[in-house]
Design an enzyme around this catalytic site. Structure first.
Site, mmCIF file in Angstrom:
data_model
loop_
_atom_site.group_PDB
_atom_site.id
_atom_site.type_symbol
_atom_site.label_atom_id
_atom_site.label_comp_id
_atom_site.label_asym_id
_atom_site.label_seq_id
_atom_site.Cartn_x
_atom_site.Cartn_y
_atom_site.Cartn_z
ATOM 1 N N PHE A 117 0.850 -1.181 0.000
ATOM 2 C CA PHE A 117 0.000 0.000 0.000
ATOM 3 C C PHE A 117 0.890 1.237 0.000
ATOM 4 C CE2 PHE A 117 -2.757 3.024 2.512
ATOM 5 C CZ PHE A 117 -3.637 3.280 1.472
ATOM 6 N N ASP A 161 6.490 -3.847 8.560
ATOM 7 C CA ASP A 161 5.130 -3.377 8.299
ATOM 8 C C ASP A 161 4.214 -4.596 8.350
ATOM 9 O OD1 ASP A 161 2.712 -2.516 7.219
ATOM 10 O OD2 ASP A 161 3.634 -1.278 5.666
ATOM 11 N N HIS A 204 -0.821 -6.466 7.521
ATOM 12 C CA HIS A 204 -1.545 -7.641 7.027
ATOM 13 C C HIS A 204 -1.327 -8.869 7.909
ATOM 14 C CE1 HIS A 204 -1.621 -6.370 2.461
ATOM 15 N NE2 HIS A 204 -2.068 -5.428 3.270
ATOM 16 N N GLN A 254 -7.420 -0.628 10.743
ATOM 17 C CA GLN A 254 -8.435 -0.077 9.842
ATOM 18 C C GLN A 254 -9.527 -1.133 9.630
ATOM 19 O OE1 GLN A 254 -8.727 -1.215 6.426
ATOM 20 N NE2 GLN A 254 -10.289 0.260 5.863
ATOM 21 N N LYS A 281 -9.057 -4.726 8.313
ATOM 22 C CA LYS A 281 -7.953 -5.528 8.832
ATOM 23 C C LYS A 281 -8.451 -6.683 9.702
ATOM 24 C CE LYS A 281 -4.650 -3.126 6.917
ATOM 25 N NZ LYS A 281 -5.384 -2.074 6.226
ATOM 26 N N ARG A 324 6.364 15.891 23.730
ATOM 27 C CA ARG A 324 6.535 15.887 25.189
ATOM 28 C C ARG A 324 7.494 14.767 25.615
ATOM 29 N NH1 ARG A 324 0.751 16.737 24.574
ATOM 30 N NH2 ARG A 324 0.190 18.821 25.321
ATOM 31 N N TYR A 344 3.300 21.676 28.936
ATOM 32 C CA TYR A 344 3.566 22.563 27.803
ATOM 33 C C TYR A 344 5.053 22.683 27.493
ATOM 34 C CZ TYR A 344 -1.349 23.756 27.911
ATOM 35 O OH TYR A 344 -2.716 23.688 27.854
ATOM 36 N N ARG A 389 -2.275 10.149 19.001
ATOM 37 C CA ARG A 389 -2.699 9.256 20.074
ATOM 38 C C ARG A 389 -3.977 8.489 19.715
ATOM 39 N NH1 ARG A 389 -1.497 14.243 22.883
ATOM 40 N NH2 ARG A 389 -3.728 14.704 22.799
#
Length: 417
Positions: free
Chosen positions: A100, A171, A174, A197, A200, A229, A236, A246
């Protein structure tokens, strides 16, 4: 699942009963209960809850990795892995042509150059010799895509990357649950990345996870997904560049339920795929994607088989797919080779991803281009069906073959190869 000897596309009864295929995605009270608990907790984002983090820890343990990091999706998981590995401007990352597009665009996202190389003709995963030939002093990482749950040669890639001093990123979008020499994929390289996704093997609509065994790399990745962070720092205080990548607690709740039933689904798919492989390999003109003998379990995102039109009276791949779909077999389609994508030919991209620089690192990939034109991809939900329903796929292929001349005549010149 019987009917006329004619394929459905010629007017016969479909060989497969569409209602026999399990729905996807699957869920039950496990997901429902956890979603309601998340709602009632009032902790809906991962900064105030521990559901997403808990899922990632469990998922890492399932794959024999030390750490799991939940993220927004599989594309961002790849981007984060590369960033944590220090990949950046002027660097090159070797990627396979059969994948992909996100495998390559993740490289662009960190301002590096994807170097596209060919794949093994039978497993469809990155070719180790092609990787070796593409290594330069600018190579910073190699991304090995485990296509349709089959794995690249992890042993050879680890040795090659170790000798070259470059990162290996797996990766695994799959390959949920695939096991190489009794160890979960994604636990071998510097990082393993997964996608959740909707299509999957496990899903929360979207979502992703990084697996890692190096606490220093983990700290870099966690900073990248959390706006730069650092642990213990002021809210901050932003030590480095990062973004908000996240996972939500909602996704973590759903995925926790998905993981609870996954081992059983993996075993079922693996058994059905073995049956399908045996029976399809007995049919002239088709052959299942090769599975390395070191692969103890395969998380089949698709069941893929190679198709040879000469054994079907010259019936083109697209016409064969149309005939198989008419017989009730749910199909996807192969990725085009990255070398053929218009993305890499454009001259109007942002300055950091100018096409001329990238295009110079597109190597010839005849295997990937042939795979795109000669493989059939059967949806993974079929592998959760009963044995008789899975065997009906083979019977459909055989029936199309018996009547291939008539199917060719029906399509004529209207279907491209």
């Amino acid at each position: 699942m019987t009917g006329s000897d004619l394929p459905a596309i010629l007017g016969g009864t479909p060989m497969c009963d569409a209602s026999a295929w399990p729905r996807w995605p699957q869920w039950d009270d496990s997901e429902r209960t956890r979603l309601l608990a998340t709602l009632d907790s009032g902790n809906w984002w991962s900064g105030s809850g521990d559901v997403a983090a808990g899922f990632a820890r469990d998922f890492a343990a399932y794959h024999n990795a030390a750490y799991g990091i939940p993220v927004t999706n599989g594309s961002h998981a790849l981007e984060t892995a590369l960033a944590a590995c220090g990949v950046g401007d002027g660097d090159e990352v070797i990627v396979p042509a059969c994948t992909f597009v996100a495998t390559a665009t993740a490289v662009l996202a960190v301002n590096a150059t994807p170097v596209v190389v060919d794949v093994d003709a039978e497993t469809m995963c990155i070719d180790v010799d092609a990787v070796r030939g593409a290594l330069t002093e600018r190579t910073k990482a190699v991304i090995a895509v485990h296509v349709a749950g089959a794995t690249a040669d992890i042993d050879a890639l680890l040795a090659l990357c170790g000798d070259a001093g470059v990162h290996l990123v797996e990766d695994c979008a799959h390959a949920h649950g695939s096991r190489w020499r009794s160890r979960g994929v994604g636990s071998f390289g510097s990082f393993g990345t997964f996608s959740f996704q909707e299509t999957k093997l496990m899903t929360a609509g979207e979502g992703g996870v990084l697996l890692c065994n190096d606490p220093i790399l983990v700290e870099r990745a966690e900073s990248y997904i959390n706006c730069g962070r650092v642990p213990g720092g002021h809210w901050y205080h932003h030590e480095t560049y990062g973004s908000n990548l996240r996972m939500t607690e909602w996704q973590g709740a759903v995925l926790t339920g998905q993981l609870r039933r996954y081992s059983e689904q993996l075993d079922t798919r693996d058994a059905r795929a073995a049956l399908l492989t045996r029976e399809l390999d007995a049919v002239n003109g088709v052959a299942a994607q090769r599975r390395d003998e070191r692969l103890d379990a395969q998380g089949y995102y698709y069941f893929v088989f190679h198709y040879h039109p000469d054994a079907f009276a010259g019936l083109t791949l697209r016409a064969f797919e149309a005939a198989l779909a008419a017989d009730g077999v749910p199909l996807g389609v192969s990725y085009p080779s990255l070398t053929t994508l218009a993305l890499f030919q454009r001259d109007d991209m942002p300055p950091r991803v100018r096409a001329p620089r990238i295009a110079a690192r597109l190597t010839p990939c005849p295997h990937a281009e042939h795979i795109a034109a000669s493989t059939v991809w059967v949806e993974h939900r079929t592998l959760l069906a009963a044995e008789a329903d899975v065997r009906a796929i083979v019977r459909a292929v055989e029936r199309i073959q018996r009547h291939a001349v008539d199917v060719v005549l029906m399509f004529g010149a209207n279907v491209a190869g």
